[in-house]
Design a protein around this motif. Structure first.
Motif, short mmCIF file in Angstrom:
data_model
loop_
_atom_site.label_atom_id
_atom_site.label_comp_id
_atom_site.label_asym_id
_atom_site.label_seq_id
_atom_site.Cartn_x
_atom_site.Cartn_y
_atom_site.Cartn_z
N ALA A 126 0.81 -1.22 0.00
CA ALA A 126 0.00 0.00 0.00
C ALA A 126 0.84 1.27 0.00
O ALA A 126 0.32 2.36 -0.24
N GLY A 127 2.16 1.14 0.28
CA GLY A 127 2.99 2.33 0.34
C GLY A 127 2.48 3.30 1.40
O GLY A 127 2.20 2.92 2.54
N ASP A 128 2.30 4.55 0.99
CA ASP A 128 1.83 5.56 1.93
C ASP A 128 0.32 5.79 1.81
O ASP A 128 -0.20 6.83 2.25
N THR A 129 -0.39 4.84 1.23
CA THR A 129 -1.83 4.97 1.03
C THR A 129 -2.58 4.70 2.34
O THR A 129 -2.27 3.74 3.05
N ALA A 130 -3.60 5.51 2.61
CA ALA A 130 -4.48 5.30 3.76
C ALA A 130 -5.82 4.76 3.28
O ALA A 130 -6.14 4.82 2.08
N LEU A 131 -6.59 4.24 4.20
CA LEU A 131 -7.98 3.86 3.95
C LEU A 131 -8.87 4.86 4.65
O LEU A 131 -8.78 5.03 5.87
N VAL A 132 -9.75 5.52 3.90
CA VAL A 132 -10.65 6.53 4.45
C VAL A 132 -12.08 6.00 4.37
O VAL A 132 -12.55 5.61 3.29
N ILE A 133 -12.75 5.99 5.51
CA ILE A 133 -14.12 5.47 5.61
C ILE A 133 -15.02 6.63 6.02
O ILE A 133 -14.86 7.20 7.10
N ALA A 134 -15.96 6.98 5.15
CA ALA A 134 -16.86 8.11 5.41
C ALA A 134 -18.28 7.59 5.55
O ALA A 134 -18.83 7.00 4.61
N GLY A 135 -18.87 7.76 6.72
CA GLY A 135 -20.24 7.31 6.92
C GLY A 135 -20.53 7.14 8.39
O GLY A 135 -19.64 6.91 9.20
N LYS A 136 -21.81 7.24 8.73
CA LYS A 136 -22.19 7.07 10.13
C LYS A 136 -22.26 5.60 10.48
O LYS A 136 -22.21 4.71 9.61
N ASP A 137 -22.36 5.32 11.78
CA ASP A 137 -22.34 3.95 12.25
C ASP A 137 -23.67 3.25 11.97
O ASP A 137 -24.74 3.82 12.18
N GLY A 138 -23.59 2.01 11.51
CA GLY A 138 -24.76 1.18 11.31
C GLY A 138 -24.63 -0.11 12.10
O GLY A 138 -23.76 -0.26 12.97
N PHE A 139 -25.47 -1.08 11.76
CA PHE A 139 -25.47 -2.36 12.48
C PHE A 139 -24.15 -3.09 12.24
O PHE A 139 -23.74 -3.30 11.10
N GLY A 140 -23.47 -3.44 13.32
CA GLY A 140 -22.21 -4.15 13.22
C GLY A 140 -20.99 -3.25 13.13
O GLY A 140 -19.88 -3.72 12.84
N ALA A 141 -21.15 -1.96 13.37
CA ALA A 141 -20.02 -1.02 13.27
C ALA A 141 -18.90 -1.37 14.23
O ALA A 141 -17.72 -1.11 13.95
N GLU A 142 -19.23 -2.00 15.35
CA GLU A 142 -18.21 -2.29 16.37
C GLU A 142 -17.09 -3.16 15.81
O GLU A 142 -15.91 -2.96 16.15
N GLU A 143 -17.44 -4.11 14.96
CA GLU A 143 -16.41 -4.98 14.39
C GLU A 143 -15.44 -4.17 13.54
O GLU A 143 -14.22 -4.38 13.59
N ALA A 144 -15.96 -3.24 12.76
CA ALA A 144 -15.09 -2.40 11.92
C ALA A 144 -14.15 -1.57 12.78
O ALA A 144 -12.96 -1.41 12.45
N TYR A 145 -14.64 -1.04 13.89
CA TYR A 145 -13.80 -0.24 14.77
C TYR A 145 -12.71 -1.10 15.42
O TYR A 145 -11.57 -0.65 15.59
N ARG A 146 -13.06 -2.33 15.77
CA ARG A 146 -12.05 -3.21 16.35
C ARG A 146 -10.95 -3.52 15.34
O ARG A 146 -9.75 -3.51 15.68
N GLU A 147 -11.35 -3.77 14.10
CA GLU A 147 -10.35 -4.06 13.07
C GLU A 147 -9.50 -2.82 12.77
O GLU A 147 -8.29 -2.92 12.55
N ALA A 148 -10.12 -1.65 12.74
CA ALA A 148 -9.38 -0.41 12.48
C ALA A 148 -8.35 -0.15 13.58
O ALA A 148 -7.26 0.37 13.31
N ALA A 149 -8.70 -0.52 14.82
CA ALA A 149 -7.78 -0.29 15.93
C ALA A 149 -6.51 -1.14 15.82
O ALA A 149 -5.48 -0.80 16.43
N LYS A 150 -6.55 -2.21 15.03
CA LYS A 150 -5.38 -3.06 14.85
C LYS A 150 -4.44 -2.52 13.78
O LYS A 150 -3.32 -3.01 13.64
N GLY A 186 -3.02 6.01 12.06
CA GLY A 186 -3.17 6.99 10.98
C GLY A 186 -3.39 6.41 9.62
O GLY A 186 -3.57 7.15 8.65
N THR A 187 -3.41 5.06 9.51
CA THR A 187 -3.58 4.47 8.18
C THR A 187 -5.04 4.14 7.86
O THR A 187 -5.40 3.99 6.70
N VAL A 188 -5.88 4.00 8.89
CA VAL A 188 -7.32 3.82 8.69
C VAL A 188 -8.01 5.00 9.36
O VAL A 188 -7.91 5.19 10.57
N ILE A 189 -8.70 5.79 8.56
CA ILE A 189 -9.29 7.04 9.04
C ILE A 189 -10.81 6.95 8.93
O ILE A 189 -11.35 6.79 7.84
#
Length: 370
Positions: A218-242, A246-249
């Motif tokens: 990925a080099g210096d590429t980040a992943l940007v996620i734009a949107g409000k929380d829906g059903f199952g958002a907690e799993e995405a936040y847990r994965e982002a925390a790993k 600064g690479t998952v925004i």
């Protein structure tokens, strides 16, 4: 014709794709209508304070109306058509009833919403199947779902594809740089827009992105996620925390005025949803000149055609490889960009409005025959 349209779904400060649909339909119906037609933009009491977020065309043909269902009989007798734009109709006698059903994800899987939400939606769908004269749906895939799961006569279902809004398109570097500064983003990013949820497979996208970074692709590429929380958002936040800091925004809800330059500045647009009735963001990205990597599920291949890299979203290594190709293969990027422009040009809100207006006439005919 005298037509009432429920605009409640668009009367909100953080509207979804359905809000886009309602607002654009209202904006374009004027040109599709016949002289002498009149329209009521009906808004439920719970959304009335946000009614100005749904601009009406100028002129006397359009008026706003507070929509309080128990008092609807005062209005129903003066209407030819009532259009429920989000799978909901009043219990009125008199007008022909048209219902837009965007998708049936509540019926398709138990994994995309909680039991209470699913039960509410299932009751509404069954009510529509019994009472709507015409269904409007944005894709042939969802039409098949309506026939299969609700038993509706296919002759009562009209497919009216949705589209992308005119503000999306290629932007200058100055505009995209200004948007990055406003939102605190790095120069290069993969973008996804929509609910942070199980159905959108946000957590799976994060895992695929982490796989890219783990092998240095990925080099210096980040992943940007734009949107409000829906059903199952907690799993995405847990994965982002790993992920590396600064690479998952996660931006949360992004105001509509910031979305066009956000799209245009992306290196790749990712749409790994597990189920969609249409997928407006695919077209928004294509119109913005951004290569698209998308799921091969539900209606998505129907909308994307040959203008996106389609992949099994649950094969996260395949998703990671597709993102890598779209990031690094210059010839592929140029081809996807050209195909994306051509694909997006096939969809317009003018067409949606014309076909919706024809559906109103069809509903009146069916209502008279019953």
């Amino acid at each position: 014709m005298r037509i009432a349209i429920d605009v409640s779904s668009a009367a909100t400060p953080d509207g979804s794709g359905i809000a886009v649909y309602v607002s654009e339909l209202i904006r374009h119906l004027d040109a599709a209508a016949a002289p002498g037609d009149s329209f009521l933009a009906c808004c439920r009491a719970s959304r009335w304070r946000h009614r100005a977020r749904v601009p009406l065309p100028p002129g006397a043909a359009w008026r706003r109306r507070l929509f309080v269902e128990p008092l609807g009989f005062l209005l129903a007798g003066r209407l030819d058509v009532f259009h429920g734009t989000d799978a909901r109709l009043p219990h009125w006698r008199g007008p022909a009833l048209v219902a837009t059903v965007h998708d049936l994800f509540s019926l398709i899987s138990t994994e995309f919403a909680d039991d209470r939400f699913r039960a509410k939606k299932i009751r509404r769908y069954r009510d529509l199947a019994a009472r709507a004269h015409v269904f409007i749906t944005p894709s042939a895939h969802t039409k098949r779902d309506i026939v299969t799961h609700l038993g509706v006569d296919p002759d009562r279902i009209v497919v009216t594809p949705e589209a992308w809004s005119a503000q999306f398109g290629v932007r200058s570097e100055a505009e995209t740089a200004a948007a990055r500064t406003r939102l605190g983003l790095p120069p290069r990013y993969i973008l996804t827009v929509g609910l942070v949820s199980t159905r959108k497979h946000t957590a799976g996208l994060v895992r695929a992105f982490r796989s890219l970074r783990a092998r240095g692709a990925a080099g210096d590429t980040a992943l940007v996620i734009a949107g409000k929380d829906g059903f199952g958002a907690e799993e995405a936040y847990r994965e982002a925390a790993k992920a590396h800091k600064g690479t998952v925004i996660l931006l949360g809800h992004v105001p509509p005025e910031n979305l066009p330059p956000l799209y245009a500045g992306a290196a790749v647009y990712a749409f790994p949803s597990l189920y969609e009735g249409f997928g407006i963001p695919i077209l928004e990205a294509m119109a913005s000149g951004v290569p698209v990597v998308a799921s091969d599920r539900a209606s998505i291949p129907e909308i994307a055609g040959d203008a996106a890299l389609l992949v099994d979203p649950e094969d996260e290594e395949a998703l990671a490889r597709a993102l890598e190709h779209a990031l690094d293969d210059d010839a592929l990027r140029a081809e996807l960009r050209a195909r994306g422009f051509a694909r997006a040009a096939l969809f317009s809100w003018d067409r949606t409005a014309r076909e919706t207006y024809a559906a109103y006439r069809r509903a009146i005919q069916i209502a008279r025959e019953r």
